[in-house]
Enzyme design. Structure first.
Site, PDB file in Angstrom:
ATOM      1  N   CYS A 106       0.837  -1.210   0.000  1.00  0.00           N
ATOM      2  CA  CYS A 106       0.000   0.000   0.000  1.00  0.00           C
ATOM      3  C   CYS A 106       0.872   1.259   0.000  1.00  0.00           C
ATOM      4  O   CYS A 106       1.576   1.524   0.974  1.00  0.00           O
ATOM      5  CB  CYS A 106      -0.911  -0.059   1.234  1.00  0.00           C
ATOM      6  SG  CYS A 106      -1.710   1.482   1.675  1.00  0.00           S
ATOM      7  N   CYS A 163       0.176   3.783   2.755  1.00  0.00           N
ATOM      8  CA  CYS A 163       0.633   3.222   4.040  1.00  0.00           C
ATOM      9  C   CYS A 163       2.123   3.486   4.231  1.00  0.00           C
ATOM     10  O   CYS A 163       2.573   3.805   5.331  1.00  0.00           O
ATOM     11  CB  CYS A 163       0.389   1.709   4.091  1.00  0.00           C
ATOM     12  SG  CYS A 163      -1.339   1.220   3.980  1.00  0.00           S
TER      13      CYS A 163
END
Length: 101
Positions: free
Chosen positions: A31, A34
């Site tokens: 991600c 993230c």
């Protein structure tokens, strides 16, 4: 103190029974947003001994992600006294994350 890896084996002790507020980061290695939030979470962990910062890899801990109803990542959750106090989806700036606390 650096961020703690949270898993179902230590969740009760580190999160639910914590004597400090806990800032949880639900994330995954693939991600992009993230990865942008990760260094900010580490900074907060180092600078704020009054809170506990935990990271939960949703790929490795699907039960915990399900328990919190995580549909998108990153999701940041603040737990105070064993209960969800605040939850936010998506990458946030350091000031926005600190405001959640």
């Amino acid at each position: 103190m650096s961020a703690i890896t949270i898993h179902k084996g230590n969740f009760q002790e580190e999160v639910i029974h914590s004597d400090k507020p806990v800032l949880l980061d639900f994330w995954a290695p693939w991600c992009g947003p993230c990865r942008m939030v990760a260094p900010v979470m580490e900074e907060i962990a180092e600078e704020r001994p009054d809170i506990k910062v935990g990271k939960i890899n949703v790929d490795e801990q699907p039960e915990l992600a399900g328990q919190f109803g995580i549909m998108s990542i990153p999701t940041l959750v603040v737990i105070k006294e064993g209960k969800i106090a605040h939850q936010a989806v998506g990458a946030r700036s350091k000031s926005q994350i600190l405001a959640m606390l």
